[in-house]
Motif scaffolding. Structure first.
Motif, short mmCIF file in Angstrom:
data_model
loop_
_atom_site.label_atom_id
_atom_site.label_comp_id
_atom_site.label_asym_id
_atom_site.label_seq_id
_atom_site.Cartn_x
_atom_site.Cartn_y
_atom_site.Cartn_z
N LEU A 47 -2.49 -3.51 -8.51
CA LEU A 47 -1.68 -2.67 -9.50
C LEU A 47 -0.10 -3.39 -9.48
CD1 LEU A 47 -2.84 0.87 -9.27
CD2 LEU A 47 -3.36 -0.75 -10.44
N ASP A 48 0.60 -3.68 -10.49
CA ASP A 48 1.75 -4.15 -10.44
C ASP A 48 2.53 -3.85 -11.89
OD1 ASP A 48 4.21 -5.50 -10.02
OD2 ASP A 48 3.42 -7.53 -10.65
N PRO A 49 3.37 -2.96 -11.90
CA PRO A 49 4.02 -2.18 -10.66
C PRO A 49 3.07 -1.28 -10.08
CG PRO A 49 4.96 -1.37 -12.58
CD PRO A 49 4.14 -2.46 -12.95
N ALA A 50 3.29 -0.80 -8.88
CA ALA A 50 2.56 0.15 -8.27
C ALA A 50 3.20 1.72 -8.80
CB ALA A 50 2.78 0.38 -6.58
N PRO A 51 2.37 2.41 -9.36
CA PRO A 51 2.63 3.55 -10.37
C PRO A 51 3.78 4.49 -9.39
CG PRO A 51 0.64 3.25 -10.83
CD PRO A 51 0.94 2.41 -9.54
N ASP A 52 3.51 4.75 -8.24
CA ASP A 52 4.12 5.49 -7.48
C ASP A 52 4.98 5.01 -6.38
OD1 ASP A 52 2.40 4.88 -5.51
OD2 ASP A 52 1.59 6.82 -4.93
N GLY A 53 5.01 3.46 -6.32
CA GLY A 53 5.78 2.67 -5.47
C GLY A 53 5.05 2.53 -4.14
N HIS A 54 3.83 3.29 -4.05
CA HIS A 54 3.13 2.77 -2.84
C HIS A 54 1.69 2.50 -3.05
CE1 HIS A 54 6.54 4.77 -0.46
NE2 HIS A 54 6.39 5.85 -1.22
N ALA A 55 1.07 3.09 -4.01
CA ALA A 55 -0.39 2.79 -4.43
C ALA A 55 -0.52 1.39 -5.02
CB ALA A 55 -1.09 3.81 -5.13
N ALA A 56 -0.76 0.35 -4.14
CA ALA A 56 -0.86 -1.14 -4.75
C ALA A 56 -2.08 -1.58 -5.26
CB ALA A 56 -0.42 -1.73 -3.66
N ASN A 57 -3.16 -0.60 -5.30
CA ASN A 57 -4.40 -1.00 -5.96
C ASN A 57 -5.05 0.32 -6.52
OD1 ASN A 57 -6.72 0.77 -4.11
ND2 ASN A 57 -5.65 -0.97 -2.56
N LEU A 58 -6.03 0.09 -7.45
CA LEU A 58 -6.50 1.16 -8.12
C LEU A 58 -7.32 2.39 -7.30
CD1 LEU A 58 -6.67 2.00 -11.15
CD2 LEU A 58 -9.27 1.22 -11.12
N HIS A 59 -7.89 1.90 -6.17
CA HIS A 59 -8.45 2.89 -5.53
C HIS A 59 -7.17 3.92 -4.70
CE1 HIS A 59 -11.98 4.10 -2.84
NE2 HIS A 59 -11.05 4.84 -2.09
N ALA A 60 -6.50 3.40 -4.20
CA ALA A 60 -5.39 4.00 -3.75
C ALA A 60 -4.45 4.96 -4.64
CB ALA A 60 -4.30 3.21 -2.95
N TYR A 61 -4.50 4.43 -6.03
CA TYR A 61 -3.73 5.27 -6.71
C TYR A 61 -4.41 6.56 -7.14
CZ TYR A 61 -2.16 7.12 -11.23
OH TYR A 61 -1.86 7.88 -12.31
N TRP A 62 -5.88 6.38 -7.33
CA TRP A 62 -6.75 7.48 -7.20
C TRP A 62 -6.69 8.57 -6.22
CZ3 TRP A 62 -9.18 9.81 -11.58
CH2 TRP A 62 -8.96 9.06 -12.99
N ASP A 63 -6.62 7.88 -4.88
CA ASP A 63 -6.46 8.71 -3.66
C ASP A 63 -5.25 9.50 -3.39
OD1 ASP A 63 -9.10 7.67 -2.60
OD2 ASP A 63 -8.24 6.29 -1.32
N THR A 64 -4.04 8.76 -3.78
CA THR A 64 -3.01 9.51 -3.13
C THR A 64 -2.00 9.34 -4.34
OG1 THR A 64 -1.99 7.52 -2.53
CG2 THR A 64 -3.10 8.59 -0.99
N GLY A 65 -1.81 8.47 -5.36
CA GLY A 65 -0.90 8.56 -6.41
C GLY A 65 -0.96 9.57 -7.33
N ALA A 66 -2.14 9.61 -8.03
CA ALA A 66 -2.43 10.58 -9.04
C ALA A 66 -2.26 11.87 -8.23
CB ALA A 66 -3.81 10.30 -9.66
N VAL A 67 -2.72 12.29 -7.06
CA VAL A 67 -2.65 13.53 -6.62
C VAL A 67 -1.16 13.92 -6.23
CG1 VAL A 67 -3.25 14.74 -4.47
CG2 VAL A 67 -4.97 13.15 -5.48
N GLY A 68 -0.38 12.74 -5.64
CA GLY A 68 0.91 13.18 -5.53
C GLY A 68 1.69 13.41 -6.73
N SER A 69 1.27 13.40 -7.92
CA SER A 69 1.91 13.50 -9.29
C SER A 69 1.84 15.14 -9.39
CB SER A 69 1.51 12.90 -10.36
OG SER A 69 -0.10 13.18 -10.60
N LEU A 70 0.89 15.76 -8.77
CA LEU A 70 0.81 17.32 -8.87
C LEU A 70 1.71 17.91 -8.00
CD1 LEU A 70 -3.20 17.36 -8.37
CD2 LEU A 70 -1.95 17.32 -10.68
N GLY A 71 2.25 17.47 -7.24
CA GLY A 71 3.46 18.17 -6.34
C GLY A 71 3.26 17.48 -4.74
N GLY A 72 4.16 17.91 -4.11
CA GLY A 72 4.12 17.50 -2.71
C GLY A 72 3.77 18.35 -1.59
N SER A 73 3.45 19.57 -1.96
CA SER A 73 2.77 20.58 -0.94
C SER A 73 1.32 21.06 -1.27
CB SER A 73 3.77 21.94 -1.29
OG SER A 73 3.01 23.18 -0.71
#
Length: 289
Positions: free
Chosen positions: A174-200
């Motif tokens: 992924l370029d750009p990484a949507p959350d600044g960290h998830a550099a591939n599609l799998h990681a985005y669904w693992d953490t990037g999309a989840v992180g968009s729900l909140g930090g707690s």
């Protein structure tokens, strides 16, 4: 844990190299917090009793903390790597093929001892059976519980139930990484999309569970892990792979995710985390009543 076959372990390691941990620690903790709310008093008492003697330092010792245990354990036990997903090919979906034919355990073999070639659906079935059986030893029962509460979460991450010859999206940069960290599609669904729900995890779990109606609980608790896997697969097929092109590991071009795609992914992961928590509780309630 012993390895059933050095060859199986080697194959598993090669096939799963680079795999991320479904949902990341935040998402798995959310599923655990939701599940614990939905345990019956009897099941909760048995879960608490099973975990009471567990001093393993890999994760926090509360129920939600233990949902991340299987990922930590995997770091030193690569023979368990393939247990976290089912590579159902989006163009030719075949759950049985993705699960190595659902080969049964050998007579007397513990689910925690292999084989290395087994998918997340098979392991959920095996560990649930061990929890249900009165003949399971206390140590194996504890392992079954810790593996199970992680794998139910894994089963609901779309890219842990689908593949396009791309290691479940790990090969799709992924370029750009949507959350600044998830550099591939799998990681985005693992953490990037989840992180968009909140930090707690606690806040996310409370918000998701507040919208979980009795009707949803009843509907989602029905069925079995094989049906749930195919449901998750269809989300991946429809949404996670809704890209202009569907690259494989031989295509190294990075992709950009549109705002529409990211909004869709946020809705999907919220629903999948909610379902995973409810279904985790349903399995435990049935096994530990």
């Amino acid at each position: 844990m012993r390895v059933v076959s050095a060859l199986f372990a080697a194959c598993s390691l090669i096939a799963t190299a680079g795999r991320a941990a479904a949902w990341g620690e935040l998402g798995h903790r959310v599923t655990g917090l939701i599940a614990y709310r939905h345990l019956t008093p009897a099941a909760r008492a048995r879960v608490d009793a099973i975990m009471a003697a567990d001093t393993d330092p890999l994760t926090p010792r509360d129920f939600a903390g233990r949902t991340n245990w299987a990922d930590k354990y995997r770091s030193a036990h690569r023979e368990t790597a393939a247990w976290h997903f089912a590579d159902i090919e989006i163009d030719h979906p075949d759950l049985k093929a993705a699960c190595y034919g659902f080969a049964p355990l050998a007579p007397g073999q513990l689910a925690s001892q292999g084989p290395a070639q087994a998918c997340v659906v098979a392991k959920i079935e095996q560990f649930t059976a061990e929890l249900r059986s009165p003949s399971t030893s206390p140590n194996e029962r504890l392992l079954a519980l810790k593996f199970l509460i992680h794998f139910v979460g894994d089963l609901h991450q779309p890219l842990h139930a689908a593949d396009h010859m791309d290691k479940g999206g790990n090969c799709i940069g992924l370029d750009p990484a949507p959350d600044g960290h998830a550099a591939n599609l799998h990681a985005y669904w693992d953490t990037g999309a989840v992180g968009s729900l909140g930090g707690s995890a606690e806040a996310i779990a409370a918000e998701l569970d507040d919208r979980t109606s009795p009707e949803r609980v009843g509907t989602w608790s029905a069925g079995d892990p094989r049906a749930w896997a195919m449901e998750t697969f269809k989300i991946a097929q429809r949404d996670a792979y809704a890209l202009p092109t569907r690259p494989t590991c031989s295509d190294h071009g990075a992709k950009a995710l549109t705002e529409t795609y990211q909004a869709m992914a946020k809705r999907d992961v919220a629903l999948q985390l909610e379902k995973a928590g409810v279904r985790m509780a349903a399995l435990l309630n049935r096994a530990l009543h």
